[in-house]
Motif scaffolding. Structure first.
Motif, PDB file in Angstrom:
ATOM      1  N   ASP A  45      -9.373  47.516  54.745  1.00  0.00           N
ATOM      2  CA  ASP A  45      -9.810  46.813  53.536  1.00  0.00           C
ATOM      3  C   ASP A  45      -9.674  47.639  52.269  1.00  0.00           C
ATOM      4  OD1 ASP A  45     -10.467  44.710  55.209  1.00  0.00           O
ATOM      5  OD2 ASP A  45     -12.603  45.213  55.291  1.00  0.00           O
ATOM      6  N   ALA A  46      -9.568  48.959  52.389  1.00  0.00           N
ATOM      7  CA  ALA A  46      -9.561  49.830  51.208  1.00  0.00           C
ATOM      8  C   ALA A  46      -8.236  49.730  50.445  1.00  0.00           C
ATOM      9  CB  ALA A  46      -9.810  51.273  51.624  1.00  0.00           C
ATOM     10  N   ASP A  47      -8.327  49.809  49.113  1.00  0.00           N
ATOM     11  CA  ASP A  47      -7.108  49.882  48.292  1.00  0.00           C
ATOM     12  C   ASP A  47      -6.469  51.256  48.410  1.00  0.00           C
ATOM     13  OD1 ASP A  47      -7.513  47.305  47.495  1.00  0.00           O
ATOM     14  OD2 ASP A  47      -8.305  47.813  45.507  1.00  0.00           O
ATOM     15  N   ARG A  48      -7.307  52.294  48.463  1.00  0.00           N
ATOM     16  CA  ARG A  48      -6.813  53.660  48.615  1.00  0.00           C
ATOM     17  C   ARG A  48      -7.762  54.424  49.537  1.00  0.00           C
ATOM     18  NH1 ARG A  48      -7.101  53.193  43.124  1.00  0.00           N
ATOM     19  NH2 ARG A  48      -8.589  54.911  42.934  1.00  0.00           N
ATOM     20  N   VAL A  49      -7.208  55.332  50.330  1.00  0.00           N
ATOM     21  CA  VAL A  49      -8.007  56.144  51.248  1.00  0.00           C
ATOM     22  C   VAL A  49      -7.738  57.611  50.957  1.00  0.00           C
ATOM     23  CG1 VAL A  49      -8.520  56.702  53.660  1.00  0.00           C
ATOM     24  CG2 VAL A  49      -7.839  54.363  53.038  1.00  0.00           C
ATOM     25  N   TYR A  50      -8.813  58.388  50.832  1.00  0.00           N
ATOM     26  CA  TYR A  50      -8.685  59.823  50.576  1.00  0.00           C
ATOM     27  C   TYR A  50      -9.344  60.593  51.719  1.00  0.00           C
ATOM     28  CZ  TYR A  50      -7.562  58.294  45.845  1.00  0.00           C
ATOM     29  OH  TYR A  50      -6.974  57.689  44.755  1.00  0.00           O
ATOM     30  N   PHE A  51      -8.677  61.640  52.170  1.00  0.00           N
ATOM     31  CA  PHE A  51      -9.202  62.503  53.220  1.00  0.00           C
ATOM     32  C   PHE A  51      -9.540  63.863  52.623  1.00  0.00           C
ATOM     33  CE2 PHE A  51      -6.176  59.597  55.278  1.00  0.00           C
ATOM     34  CZ  PHE A  51      -7.017  58.977  56.188  1.00  0.00           C
ATOM     35  N   PHE A  52     -10.797  64.292  52.785  1.00  0.00           N
ATOM     36  CA  PHE A  52     -11.251  65.581  52.276  1.00  0.00           C
ATOM     37  C   PHE A  52     -11.470  66.542  53.450  1.00  0.00           C
ATOM     38  CE2 PHE A  52     -13.601  64.028  48.171  1.00  0.00           C
ATOM     39  CZ  PHE A  52     -12.415  63.496  47.698  1.00  0.00           C
ATOM     40  N   GLY A  53     -10.939  67.745  53.339  1.00  0.00           N
ATOM     41  CA  GLY A  53     -11.173  68.754  54.360  1.00  0.00           C
ATOM     42  C   GLY A  53     -10.637  70.091  53.917  1.00  0.00           C
ATOM     43  N   GLN A  54     -11.252  71.166  54.415  1.00  0.00           N
ATOM     44  CA  GLN A  54     -10.782  72.514  54.100  1.00  0.00           C
ATOM     45  C   GLN A  54     -10.576  73.303  55.392  1.00  0.00           C
ATOM     46  OE1 GLN A  54     -13.760  73.800  50.992  1.00  0.00           O
ATOM     47  NE2 GLN A  54     -11.901  74.025  49.785  1.00  0.00           N
TER      48      GLN A  54
ATOM     49  N   ILE B 215     -11.515  59.405  39.644  1.00  0.00           N
ATOM     50  CA  ILE B 215     -10.736  58.157  39.579  1.00  0.00           C
ATOM     51  C   ILE B 215     -11.143  57.158  40.659  1.00  0.00           C
ATOM     52  CG2 ILE B 215      -8.746  59.311  38.536  1.00  0.00           C
ATOM     53  CD1 ILE B 215      -7.391  59.142  41.330  1.00  0.00           C
ATOM     54  N   LEU B 216     -12.214  57.463  41.390  1.00  0.00           N
ATOM     55  CA  LEU B 216     -12.632  56.567  42.464  1.00  0.00           C
ATOM     56  C   LEU B 216     -13.166  55.244  41.919  1.00  0.00           C
ATOM     57  CD1 LEU B 216     -14.525  58.900  44.976  1.00  0.00           C
ATOM     58  CD2 LEU B 216     -12.271  57.858  45.277  1.00  0.00           C
ATOM     59  N   GLU B 217     -12.934  54.205  42.706  1.00  0.00           N
ATOM     60  CA  GLU B 217     -13.461  52.876  42.427  1.00  0.00           C
ATOM     61  C   GLU B 217     -14.154  52.360  43.690  1.00  0.00           C
ATOM     62  OE1 GLU B 217      -9.992  50.743  41.291  1.00  0.00           O
ATOM     63  OE2 GLU B 217      -9.861  51.689  39.315  1.00  0.00           O
ATOM     64  N   PRO B 218     -14.974  51.333  43.571  1.00  0.00           N
ATOM     65  CA  PRO B 218     -15.707  50.829  44.740  1.00  0.00           C
ATOM     66  C   PRO B 218     -14.818  50.390  45.903  1.00  0.00           C
ATOM     67  CG  PRO B 218     -16.687  49.992  42.726  1.00  0.00           C
ATOM     68  CD  PRO B 218     -15.419  50.683  42.318  1.00  0.00           C
ATOM     69  N   ASN B 219     -13.571  50.050  45.629  1.00  0.00           N
ATOM     70  CA  ASN B 219     -12.676  49.611  46.708  1.00  0.00           C
ATOM     71  C   ASN B 219     -11.906  50.774  47.333  1.00  0.00           C
ATOM     72  OD1 ASN B 219     -11.167  50.090  44.438  1.00  0.00           O
ATOM     73  ND2 ASN B 219     -10.004  48.191  44.509  1.00  0.00           N
ATOM     74  N   CYS B 220     -12.349  52.011  47.042  1.00  0.00           N
ATOM     75  CA  CYS B 220     -11.746  53.200  47.653  1.00  0.00           C
ATOM     76  C   CYS B 220     -12.577  53.650  48.854  1.00  0.00           C
ATOM     77  CB  CYS B 220     -11.665  54.345  46.645  1.00  0.00           C
ATOM     78  SG  CYS B 220     -10.505  54.059  45.277  1.00  0.00           S
TER      79      CYS B 220
ATOM     80  N   ASN C  13     -20.576  68.176  49.318  1.00  0.00           N
ATOM     81  CA  ASN C  13     -20.977  67.794  47.962  1.00  0.00           C
ATOM     82  C   ASN C  13     -20.018  66.764  47.365  1.00  0.00           C
ATOM     83  OD1 ASN C  13     -23.149  69.549  48.088  1.00  0.00           O
ATOM     84  ND2 ASN C  13     -22.067  71.222  47.063  1.00  0.00           N
ATOM     85  N   SER C  14     -18.741  66.927  47.662  1.00  0.00           N
ATOM     86  CA  SER C  14     -17.751  65.976  47.133  1.00  0.00           C
ATOM     87  C   SER C  14     -17.908  64.605  47.780  1.00  0.00           C
ATOM     88  CB  SER C  14     -16.335  66.513  47.367  1.00  0.00           C
ATOM     89  OG  SER C  14     -16.135  67.723  46.665  1.00  0.00           O
ATOM     90  N   LEU C  15     -18.216  64.595  49.070  1.00  0.00           N
ATOM     91  CA  LEU C  15     -18.412  63.311  49.753  1.00  0.00           C
ATOM     92  C   LEU C  15     -19.654  62.597  49.209  1.00  0.00           C
ATOM     93  CD1 LEU C  15     -16.875  61.821  52.003  1.00  0.00           C
ATOM     94  CD2 LEU C  15     -18.503  62.760  53.646  1.00  0.00           C
ATOM     95  N   LYS C  16     -20.706  63.366  48.935  1.00  0.00           N
ATOM     96  CA  LYS C  16     -21.907  62.766  48.346  1.00  0.00           C
ATOM     97  C   LYS C  16     -21.617  62.232  46.942  1.00  0.00           C
ATOM     98  CE  LYS C  16     -25.060  65.738  50.971  1.00  0.00           C
ATOM     99  NZ  LYS C  16     -25.999  66.894  50.923  1.00  0.00           N
ATOM    100  N   ALA C  17     -20.805  62.962  46.175  1.00  0.00           N
ATOM    101  CA  ALA C  17     -20.434  62.497  44.840  1.00  0.00           C
ATOM    102  C   ALA C  17     -19.617  61.214  44.916  1.00  0.00           C
ATOM    103  CB  ALA C  17     -19.643  63.594  44.114  1.00  0.00           C
ATOM    104  N   ALA C  18     -18.743  61.124  45.920  1.00  0.00           N
ATOM    105  CA  ALA C  18     -17.956  59.904  46.105  1.00  0.00           C
ATOM    106  C   ALA C  18     -18.864  58.726  46.440  1.00  0.00           C
ATOM    107  CB  ALA C  18     -16.923  60.120  47.206  1.00  0.00           C
ATOM    108  N   GLN C  19     -19.877  58.965  47.279  1.00  0.00           N
ATOM    109  CA  GLN C  19     -20.834  57.914  47.622  1.00  0.00           C
ATOM    110  C   GLN C  19     -21.591  57.464  46.379  1.00  0.00           C
ATOM    111  OE1 GLN C  19     -21.268  56.536  50.619  1.00  0.00           O
ATOM    112  NE2 GLN C  19     -23.148  55.374  50.322  1.00  0.00           N
TER     113      GLN C  19
ATOM    114  N   GLY D 163     -19.857  55.046  44.182  1.00  0.00           N
ATOM    115  CA  GLY D 163     -19.738  53.673  44.657  1.00  0.00           C
ATOM    116  C   GLY D 163     -18.663  53.457  45.701  1.00  0.00           C
ATOM    117  N   ALA D 164     -17.924  54.517  46.050  1.00  0.00           N
ATOM    118  CA  ALA D 164     -16.899  54.394  47.074  1.00  0.00           C
ATOM    119  C   ALA D 164     -17.526  54.353  48.454  1.00  0.00           C
ATOM    120  CB  ALA D 164     -15.910  55.551  46.970  1.00  0.00           C
TER     121      ALA D 164
END
Length: 273
Positions: free
Chosen positions: A125-134, A170-175, A191-197, A200-201
């Motif tokens: 359903d997502a318009d864009r998907v981002y994967f975060f990892g180090q 640049i995140l939007e709710p449909n991300c 911290n980045s995942l919490k910021a994304a939440q 509204g993503a």
């Protein structure tokens, strides 16, 4: 408790919660190839200069009712190991195989098919998907990007703090943002995942500490782990992530499968001019 084919992994999993004396007992059982005659509480207590009550507390820390139950499982585990790895001579090889065996067993117990299907639908359903990892988790992020883009998913893998920050802006709710942190303590990713939440993503965390974050993200997926797996001390820390991600990939592929297979074939085998 559920019987483990690898008592060593069971001990290691609980070591962080042990006192210094209990950890010394744990190391004794990890390092020594003990037989039944070595395992009387009196003998072990004298050998380690601890009390028999301390052995009982150690056993309970490992999830057993007492020292006798711990010894019973310890001996069963040794017998099971010897039968499973009869052709293996080196204790180093056995330890690696035992780690893989325990990760696989834990992963079987942790699989939540309903949750993985929900996440597959979030990706669909997502318009864009981002994967975060180090680090090693960053390699998993890149692997998932490569696999999903071949199925037509608009996605990107990010592995640095600056790229996390830019993406959040640049995140939007449909991300959808999916974060990987085996330890659940990688500050930049968490911290980045919490910021994304907060932006509204939709957010998904894959971590061995997922239970601590089940209220903070859209989904928190638990991963199997043995002690110090995140350091890659014996086996790759990517393994438990890829184990569940392969199942997630299978669920995602089943959503509108014909369309996805057509996209995959066009990507992999482009028409010749």
């Amino acid at each position: 408790m559920t019987k483990s084919a690898n008592i060593i992994a069971t001990i290691e999993k609980h070591m962080l919660a042990m006192t210094e004396v209990e950890a010394r007992i744990a190391q004794y059982f990890i390092d020594q190839a003990l037989i039944a005659d070595d395992l009387s509480s009196q003998h072990v207590a004298e050998e380690l200069h601890v009390s028999q009550a301390t052995l009982t507390r150690f056993s309970k820390k490992c999830g057993f009712q007492g020292y006798r139950a711990f010894v019973f499982e310890y001996l069963n585990s040794r017998e099971s190991v010897e039968q499973s790895f009869q052709q293996v001579q080196s204790p180093l090889t056995k330890r690696v195989l035992l780690d893989y065996e325990d990760i696989t067993r834990q992963s079987h117990q942790l699989i939540d098919e309903d949750q993985l299907q929900r996440i597959a639908q979030l990706i669909e359903d997502a318009d864009r998907v981002y994967f975060f990892g180090q680090g090693s988790s960053g390699l998993v992020a890149r692997e998932m990007k490569l696999r999903l883009m071949r199925l037509g998913v608009i996605c990107e893998a990010l592995t640095e703090q600056d790229s996390f920050t830019w993406t959040i802006s640049i995140l939007e709710p449909n991300c959808l943002v999916i974060g990987f942190s085996l330890s659940g303590q990688t500050a930049t990713v968490m911290n980045s995942l919490k910021a994304a939440q907060d932006k509204g993503a939709k957010t998904v965390l894959f971590s061995s500490r997922a239970a601590y974050y089940h209220d903070e993200f859209t989904e928190a997926v638990p991963l199997a782990a043995v002690r110090q797996l995140d350091y890659g001390k014996r086996i790759s820390p990517q393994f438990p992530m890829l184990f569940l991600l392969d199942i997630l990939y299978a669920f995602f592929l089943e959503i509108n499968r014909e369309k996805k297979e057509a996209i995959f074939n066009d990507y992999t085998f482009p028409p010749k001019n």
